[in-house]
Design an enzyme around this catalytic site. Structure first.
Site, mmCIF file in Angstrom:
data_model
loop_
_atom_site.group_PDB
_atom_site.id
_atom_site.type_symbol
_atom_site.label_atom_id
_atom_site.label_comp_id
_atom_site.label_asym_id
_atom_site.label_seq_id
_atom_site.Cartn_x
_atom_site.Cartn_y
_atom_site.Cartn_z
ATOM 1 N N GLY A 156 60.433 2.133 25.043
ATOM 2 C CA GLY A 156 60.193 3.457 24.480
ATOM 3 C C GLY A 156 58.850 4.001 24.909
ATOM 4 C CG ASN A 157 58.159 7.840 25.238
ATOM 5 O OD1 ASN A 157 57.820 8.646 24.382
ATOM 6 N ND2 ASN A 157 59.358 7.891 25.817
#
Ligand code: CTP
Ligand code: CA
Length: 234
Positions: free
Chosen positions: A33-34
């Site tokens: 993810g980020n």
């Protein structure tokens, strides 16, 4: 109240805004993810709705607290992975006047997603290697299929290299994407993410800076909307 009374200048426009960060599964319990919270995209959606537009927010893992801020009058669609986001955007974009891709889209996905949770027992002391494959560039695809009169807007979070300005990087990226406008903001370990404030500059198709804004994400969202409406009226 004055701000609300000031303008319904986006009335009659259909605007689709993506926000948040995609997640690419590794196995049933893990993902890549980020740090995007989705706040900037939500602020754009909210501001557009307040200015009279018909707004759809495509939420890719937007923080719940931020999603609540979208409020009434904004329809919400969900997308998990980049591929799901691509499909939702492909569905909604054809009837949109303005598309704003504020989502942080994973550039790569895991080539072989494990059916079952990866275990250390099965790894037997050897750290696993993830093989990645590139995701489609959703924004570039939307720009390629742009209808006459449609405005395609991208976002870029940049960490400029020494000897290079944010503007130079932004101009290159805007050209590469083929978009009408690119909103660029500087990020680092502390700036940009998970914060209410933001600073950005907006670059148009002539490589001109048509807006700069800093402050609350709502303020920068309003400045971006001003720039969008300005390019549409020229
Ligand atoms: N974007 C997209 N699809 C992708 C990657 C990015 O639509 N697969 C969009 C983002 O939503 C954003 C814009 O493209 O509006 C810029 O994203 P960015 O990650 O800065 O662009 P990249 O081309 O992926 O460049 P970089 O190598 O700097 O990550
Ligand atoms: Ca990227």
């Amino acid at each position: 109240a004055r701000a609300l009374a000031r303008r319904a200048d986006a009335a009659g426009l259909r605007i689709v805004v993506s926000a948040g960060g995609t997640r690419e599964p590794i196995d049933p319990v893990r993902y890549i993810g980020n740090r995007s919270s989705g706040r900037q995209g939500v602020a754009v959606a909210r501001a557009a709705a307040d200015r009279g537009a018909e707004v759809t927010l495509v939420a890719a893992h937007v923080e719940e607290a931020a999603l609540v801020d979208a409020g009434h009058g904004v329809s919400v669609r969900r997308a998990g992975t980049a591929a799901e986001l691509e499909a939702v955007m492909a569905e909604l974009a054809p009837r949109a006047d303005v598309v704003v891709m504020a989502a942080a889209v994973a550039d790569y996905r895991v080539a072989d997603v494990a059916e079952r949770k990866l275990t250390k027992e099965a790894a037997a002391g050897v750290a696993p290697t993830l093989t990645l494959v590139e995701n489609a560039d959703i924004l570039a695809g939307l720009a390629e299929r742009r209808r006459p009169g449609q405005t395609i807007v991208g976002f870029a979070a940049e960490t400029p290299a020494p000897g290079e300005t944010l503007l130079e990087r932004g101009i290159r990226k805007r050209r590469r994407k083929g978009v009408d406008l690119l909103a660029v903001n500087e990020v680092g370990w502390t700036e940009g993410f998970e914060r209410a404030d933001n600073a950005l500059l907006v670059i148009d198709a002539h490589d001109e800076v048509v807006a700069t804004a800093s402050g609350a994400k709502r303020e920068t969202a309003e400045a971006l909307l001003d720039a969008i409406l300005a390019v549409r009226s020229r």
